[in-house]
Design an enzyme around this catalytic site. Structure first.
Site, PDB file in Angstrom:
ATOM      1  CG  ASP A  88     -44.274 -84.803 -19.834  1.00  0.00           C
ATOM      2  OD1 ASP A  88     -44.694 -85.361 -20.862  1.00  0.00           O
ATOM      3  OD2 ASP A  88     -43.756 -83.664 -19.840  1.00  0.00           O
ATOM      4  CG  ASP A 125     -45.589 -79.562 -25.356  1.00  0.00           C
ATOM      5  OD1 ASP A 125     -46.355 -79.641 -24.382  1.00  0.00           O
ATOM      6  OD2 ASP A 125     -44.519 -80.188 -25.434  1.00  0.00           O
TER       7      ASP A 125
END
Ligand code: DGJ
Length: 731
Positions: A478, A540
């Site tokens: 990430d 997301d």
């Protein structure tokens, strides 16, 4: 096939359906001649319009400037009379910037140049044209490279620069070096680009190009949520299935510029490359070189869909290296939306037990397992298990997963450090900063200076220690903030090279690892990442309706097998919408497919669907990975009064390369009362083949021709966001 027509001094790059031609004018200028539908090798230099005013050739010295300002230059430089945007610029030690680049030589060969520091296309069946340009006064050589791969209507362009070692001057700084510049002869184009934000990535927009510059870019240190490094130029009449479509993207994950500039003479200059605004690269005479990332140019005479399929094929066959590119990937469960930071070993075990019982194969432990991280306020950089949440480290969890027959995956954010971490306290100088300036925090974290080898090594050693301590088969890499206070121009590119070097080390030392990259959702969803990770978390936002748009936008240039997509709970955590569980799965199957929810708390009716969803996904995964995607709907189409029956649904079909199987998915975004069934024409099937399929328990058989010409009827599915998936098999 690449040919050189000696008499015309013209190069012609022919792919199966496209031609790209360039020529040497007046013995020195490299000019663009043609890009479009294929033409057999022939003299095309009339298209340069050298006899048409104001294209007055330079033989007439009096009018050199007007020639410079409208000739279609293949790699334009500034400050020589061409006032359009330059592809290349320098500054000498004295501060001068004039640097014409003139043709010297060329070579055509099988194979291609492969960078050792940048992600790049690779593989068999490549043919390359390299054209050497030179500035004699400065001792500077530029090599423009054009590669084609057998069977693909794509051209890979890049440029490399070096100074001649025996030159008396000391050094010069490259201030701009784009990967590709292309002067098209007209401006009858519309530009498709992808804008967005966090949780709203890759929204497609199509607008006519107009005079001036239409640009998308990133100066954030990553390719960004805001714009993707991709755009297409299409004719106003171009559709999904017909008309010219030119696609452009960059195999790069950092700051980029992509633009179309319509000039005073209605030509269009198209450019893509590393963003020049914060770029500078010192070339010295001791072997200093600079190479641009590769740009990919795709031409399709059959619309936007074919353009996308060429990108998909190219990236699957010639960019992704992971052994997972042609393998079934495990169906995963990620605990992020299930628990966020709030979990214990027992909680994780409960979720894993239930997930394994339902057929889920990989358990991914997301953020919050390390240091003392109970929120995003601490611990990045301290990559060792939090003993409070994971007493005994990872072993008790991985032992349980092994007993369940599940694989294990782990989240890292290698490029970041929290001010509240032992790592930062030990190395406060490791971050990206400008001395004596403020250190801006974002998500309470700093960015580590990945341009430094010692920083890379310190991070890698920690990751390696964890990887060697447990059976980890998957990593989610990430990156949750953008760069600030970069110390100088060119730093952002050095940062990116450092990240690539770290990823390279990881994937070469752990070749079996399934790496999924991610950046606060989909802020690094670009072709550069594909060289290291076969899949990238797309957003997301896991709401099925929003995902239709995000995944449609992504599929314009990225292979669907790379689109990280999960089923999550409702009301959706990003926006509170409710959608049917079945549709959430059907939409996530248009990507990597997995679950991101607490299976122990799922309503029984939804839980019961999971084994069947996994079975179906296993069946169709090879199609999504290796088949051809035909988009049949447009989730961006307007809805309502003006667009009845054209809008408010999305649909797509994947067809196997042998056309023996296909899977069709339809999503009814908004239900309509008292409306006839909607007819959807399928695409990509073999007309002569009979296809059998089952709907609502009834068996059918139709020819591909019928399904493509007469279509398939979809009854009102009774409710918003209802969906249907049909598997076709040749009989
Ligand atoms: C952003 C990612 O996109 C999410 O999936 C999750 O991993 C969080 N970061 C964790 O902080």
């Amino acid at each position: 096939m690449i040919t050189y027509l000696e008499d015309a001094r013209q190069f012609q790059i022919n792919t199966p359906h496209s031609t790209y031609a360039l020529a040497v004018v007046d013995g020195k200028y490299l000019c663009h001649v043609y890009y479009g539908k294929r033409l057999e090798p022939q003299n095309l230099t009339d298209l340069l319009r050298l006899d048409h005013p104001p294209f007055v050739p330079s033989k007439n010295e009096r009018e050199t400037a007007s020639f410079m300002d409208c000739a279609p230059f293949e790699y334009p430089v500034g400050n020589t009379g061409d006032y359009r945007e330059a592809a290349f610029g320098i500054e000498t030690a004295e501060g001068y910037s004039v640097c014409a680049l003139c043709y010297v030589s060329h070579r055509i060969y099988n194979g291609k140049y492969n960078s050792r520091i940048l992600p790049h296309t690779w593989g068999n069946g490549a043919e390359t044209l390299e054209i050497t340009l030179e500035n004699v006064q400065l001792g500077l050589t530029a090599i423009l490279s054009y590669t084609i791969f057998e069977g693909l209507d794509a051209i890979i362009r890049s440029a490399r620069f070096e100074l001649n070692a025996d030159h008396p001057a000391k050094n010069l700084t490259v201030t701009r070096a784009l990967s590709a510049s292309l002067d098209m002869d007209d401006s009858r184009f519309e530009m498709i680009s992808l804008y967005g934000s966090w949780a709203r990535e890759r929204q497609a927009e199509r607008l006519p190009v107009r005079h001036g510059k239409q640009r998308i870019d990133s100066l954030r240190g990553e390719s960004s949520h805001q714009y993707s490094p991709f755009f297409a130029l299409v004719r106003p009449e171009t559709t999904e299935d017909s008309g010219d479509a030119y696609g452009f993207t960059l195999i790069y994950s950092g700051n980029f510029l992509a633009q179309a500039e319509v000039t005073q003479f209605c030509q269009t200059r198209v450019q893509i490359g590393v963003h020049p605004d914060d770029f500078a690269w010192l070339l010295d005479y001791e072997g200093g070189t600079f190479e641009t990332p590769e740009a990919v140019l795709v031409y399709s005479e059959n619309g936007i869909g074919e353009m996308s399929r060429t990108f998909h094929r190219l990236f699957s066959d010639h960019l992704i290296r992971s052994k997972w590119r042609y393998c079934d990937r495990p169906v995963l469960l990620n605990n992020w939306e299930a628990t966020y930071f709030d979990f214990t070993l027992d909680r994780l075990k409960e979720i894993a037990d239930e997930a394994a019982a339902l057929g889920i194969e990989l358990f991914v432990l997301d953020d919050g397992w390390f240091g003392h991280r109970d929120s995003d306020n601490s611990s990045l950089g301290d990559w060792f298990p939090d003993q409070r949440k994971l007493p005994g480290g990872l072993k008790p969890l991985t032992d349980r997963l092994s007993a369940l027959g599940m694989q294990f995956g782990l989240w890292f954010e290698p490029e970041m450090v929290s001010p509240d971490s032992d790592f930062y306290r030990a190395h406060p100088d490791f971050i990206v900063e400008t001395p004596e300036r403020c250190r801006t925090q974002s998500r309470a974290q700093y960015v580590l200076n990945m341009a430094r080898g010692d920083v890379q090594r310190a991070v890698y050693d920690q990751i390696k220690a964890i990887l060697d301590s447990a059976p980890i088969s998957y990593i989610k890499w990430d990156m949750n903030r953008q760069l600030t206070e970069v110390p100088c121009k060119g730093f952002a590119h050095r940062y990116m090279l450092g990240v690539y070097s770290l990823m390279e080390r990881l994937v070469s030392e752990y070749p079996d690892l399934l790496l999924e990259t991610c950046s606060g959702g989909g802020a690094r969803f670009d072709a550069g990442m594909l060289y290291y990770s076969p899949q990238i978390w797309a957003s997301d936002n896991t709401d099925a309706k929003e995902r239709l748009r995000i995944q449609y936008g992504a599929s314009l240039f990225m292979p669907p097998s790379a689109i990280g997509a999960h089923v999550s709970v409702c009301p959706n955590h990003a926006l509170g919408r409710n959608t049917p569980f079945e549709t959430r799965a059907n939409v996530a199957m248009n990507g990597t497919f997995g679950y991101e929810l607490d299976v122990t708390r799922l309503p029984d009716a939804e839980k019961a669907q999971i084994p069947e969803q996994i079975r179906r996904y296993k069946e169709i995964a090879p199609l999504i990975r290796d088949g051809a995607l035909w988009r049949l709907g447009d989730p961006f189409a307007p809805s309502g009064f003006a667009a009845q029956m054209q809008a408010d649904y999305d649909a797509w079909i994947y067809v196997a390369s042998d056309k023996k199987t296909a899977v069709f998915t339809y999503v009814q975004i908004t239900a309509e009362a008292n409306m006839k069934p909607r007819r959807i024409m399928l695409r990509g099937l073999s007309p002569e083949t009979q296809y059998a399929f089952t709907r609502n328990g009834k068996a059918y058989c139709y020819s591909g021709a019928y399904l493509m010409q007469c279509g398939i009827l979809i009854e009102n599915l009774w409710g918003d966001m209802k969906s249907e998936q049909i598997m076709f098999r040749a009989v």
